[in-house]
Design an enzyme around this catalytic site. Structure first.
Site: not given
Length: 176
Positions: A65-66
């Site tokens: 993800c981020l």
């Protein structure tokens, strides 16, 4: 459940040896910037029970993800979505990937992530409220208080009206 994490360099090596990297961020985030060779499969689809079986899966699957929070918090759902393929999590997400000076594909024509837009809008409104409260009328401080209350509510409930409003703005249409 504990799922093993890998560093960006370990993930790149695994990808070079045939592993599949899956980006669980939302499509707009993926289009704005992603790791070359990564496949987009949003967490929102995984939570709904969709399987990643339609992707070209190689062993093992690496999710990212981020910053690593979404993958860590949803590790069980990711394992279920990939079963029976072994699952790894990219420690630190795409932020760590970029910090390791590994390449990304970036399209600046795509909109900024909604949460960054919320931060910009909320910060601007709070600053305007404070400046107008000092220079025009003290009742204008209420604007800053209203925005702060909205942010508090969003943090506690998980529902952000400003994010919903901004996501419907014309500049947030995905550009092909």
């Amino acid at each position: 459940m504990i799922v093993k994490t890998v560093t960006p360099s370990e993930a790149q090596e695994l990808m070079n040896n045939g592993s599949t990297l899956i980006d669980i961020r939302e499509p707009a985030e993926f289009l704005r910037e992603h790791v070359p060779g990564a496949h987009s499969f949003p967490l929102s689809d995984i939570v709904l029970g969709k399987s990643i079986k339609n992707l070209p899966i190689q062993h093992p699957v690496i999710f990212h993800c981020l910053a690593g929070s979404r993958t860590t918090q949803n590790a069980e759902a990711l394992v279920r979505a990939a079963a029976p393929v072994p699952v790894l999590l990219l420690s630190g997400g795409i932020n760590a990937w970029k910090s390791a000076n590994l390449p990304t594909v970036e399209d600046k024509k795509q909109p900024l992530p909604i949460m960054r837009q919320v931060q910009i809008a909320a910060g601007t409104l709070i600053l305007i409220g404070v400046l107008m409260g000092y220079t025009i009328d003290t009742s204008l401080f209420l604007l800053s208080g209203f925005v702060g209350a909205g942010l508090l509510f969003a943090g506690m409930s998980g529902w952000c009206g400003m994010a919903i409003l901004l996501s419907n703005m014309p500049w947030n249409r995905i550009k092909k």
